[in-house]
Design an enzyme around this catalytic site. Sequence first.
Site, PDB file in Angstrom:
ATOM      1  CB  THR A  29     -21.516  12.149  54.983  1.00 59.81           C
ATOM      2  OG1 THR A  29     -20.533  12.728  54.117  1.00 59.81           O
ATOM      3  CG2 THR A  29     -22.791  11.895  54.210  1.00 59.81           C
ATOM      4  CB  ALA A  81     -16.914   6.017  51.643  1.00 67.29           C
ATOM      5  N   GLY A  94     -10.287   9.298  56.027  1.00 73.71           N
ATOM      6  CA  GLY A  94      -9.991  10.736  55.927  1.00 73.71           C
ATOM      7  C   GLY A  94     -10.076  11.378  57.312  1.00 73.71           C
ATOM      8  N   GLY A  95     -10.938  10.833  58.142  1.00 76.71           N
ATOM      9  CA  GLY A  95     -11.097  11.344  59.512  1.00 76.71           C
ATOM     10  C   GLY A  95     -10.295  10.549  60.530  1.00 76.71           C
ATOM     11  CD  GLU A 101     -14.631   5.471  60.020  1.00 73.46           C
ATOM     12  OE1 GLU A 101     -15.100   6.598  60.150  1.00 73.46           O
ATOM     13  OE2 GLU A 101     -13.859   5.161  59.099  1.00 73.46           O
ATOM     14  CE  LYS A 119     -16.750  12.313  49.840  1.00 72.54           C
ATOM     15  NZ  LYS A 119     -17.086  11.876  51.163  1.00 72.54           N
TER      16      LYS A 119
HETATM   17  C1  5RP Z   1     -13.531   8.865  58.639  1.00 69.84           C
HETATM   18  C2  5RP Z   1     -14.087   8.387  57.353  1.00 69.84           C
HETATM   19  C3  5RP Z   1     -15.153   9.198  56.708  1.00 69.84           C
HETATM   20  O1  5RP Z   1     -16.273   8.403  56.540  1.00 69.84           O
HETATM   21  C4  5RP Z   1     -14.674   9.692  55.374  1.00 69.84           C
HETATM   22  O2  5RP Z   1     -13.471  10.405  55.566  1.00 69.84           O
HETATM   23  C5  5RP Z   1     -15.717  10.585  54.698  1.00 69.84           C
HETATM   24  O3  5RP Z   1     -15.861  11.759  55.409  1.00 69.84           O
HETATM   25  P1  5RP Z   1     -16.884  12.905  54.981  1.00 69.84           P
HETATM   26  O4  5RP Z   1     -18.256  12.363  55.213  1.00 69.84           O
HETATM   27  O5  5RP Z   1     -16.532  14.052  55.903  1.00 69.84           O
HETATM   28  O6  5RP Z   1     -16.644  13.232  53.538  1.00 69.84           O
HETATM   29  O7  5RP Z   1     -13.716   7.366  56.828  1.00 69.84           O
HETATM   30  O8  5RP Z   1     -12.463   8.072  59.082  1.00 69.84           O
END
Ligand code: 5RP
Length: 208
Positions: A29, A81, A94-95, A101, A119
């Site tokens: 995102t 998020a 997740g990343g 962050e 979400k």
């Molecule tokens: C990375 C994060 C991301 O913001 C979270 O995983 C959401 O990712 P995406 O926008 O790909 O759904 O916390 O550490």
Amino acid sequence: MTSPKQQCAEKALDYLKDGMVLGVGTGSTTEAFIALLEPWRNRLEAVVASSIATAEKLKALKMPLVELNEVGKIDLYVDGADEINDHLQMIKGGGAAMTREKILAAASQQFICIAEKSKHVDLLAKKAPVPVEVIPMARSFVAREIVKLGGQPEYRIGVKTDNGNAILDCYYLDCIDPLALEQTLSMIPGVVGNGVFAKRRADRWLHE
Ligand code: 5RP
């Protein structure tokens, strides 16, 4: 037709102002948001990245990238998020970028979360695991401490954070009180960061 993630990202553009120091999160995102930033290249004072991946994307657009240490504060932080509740508390990581962050979020005047409606959850961490960043030599110890808390840690194999650490994805942790869980996890020796964003929650949630 724009995707839901793009729609979230577009809404964040309304919050940009000339001369701002902007913090940029990590994930798909946020990537959609970065793709919209080129017209702002000469209008922002500086941009701070929450990960090496984000820094590379910002560099490719020739944005005025600086380190957090070079700026006094961040005016606006934009990030995604994995889960978000009614109080704008979140699960992130997740990343695998949640430690940096969280630092950028804490250093920011305003934190805007861009995340699709899907979400939204009533209770954080019921489905999604809580990612916990650990110093590699402490991995098994921290895992045992997580089990004592009622969690089920899973080592995210093959993933090394930008800080050179490992990730434990922790399922079934009780997150009825997100602030308490965030604090409890932070206190375990060997834990560098965790994906519960309760103390510094988002100020605004923009969704499609
Ligand atoms: C990375 C994060 C991301 O913001 C979270 O995983 C959401 O990712 P995406 O926008 O790909 O759904 O916390 O550490």
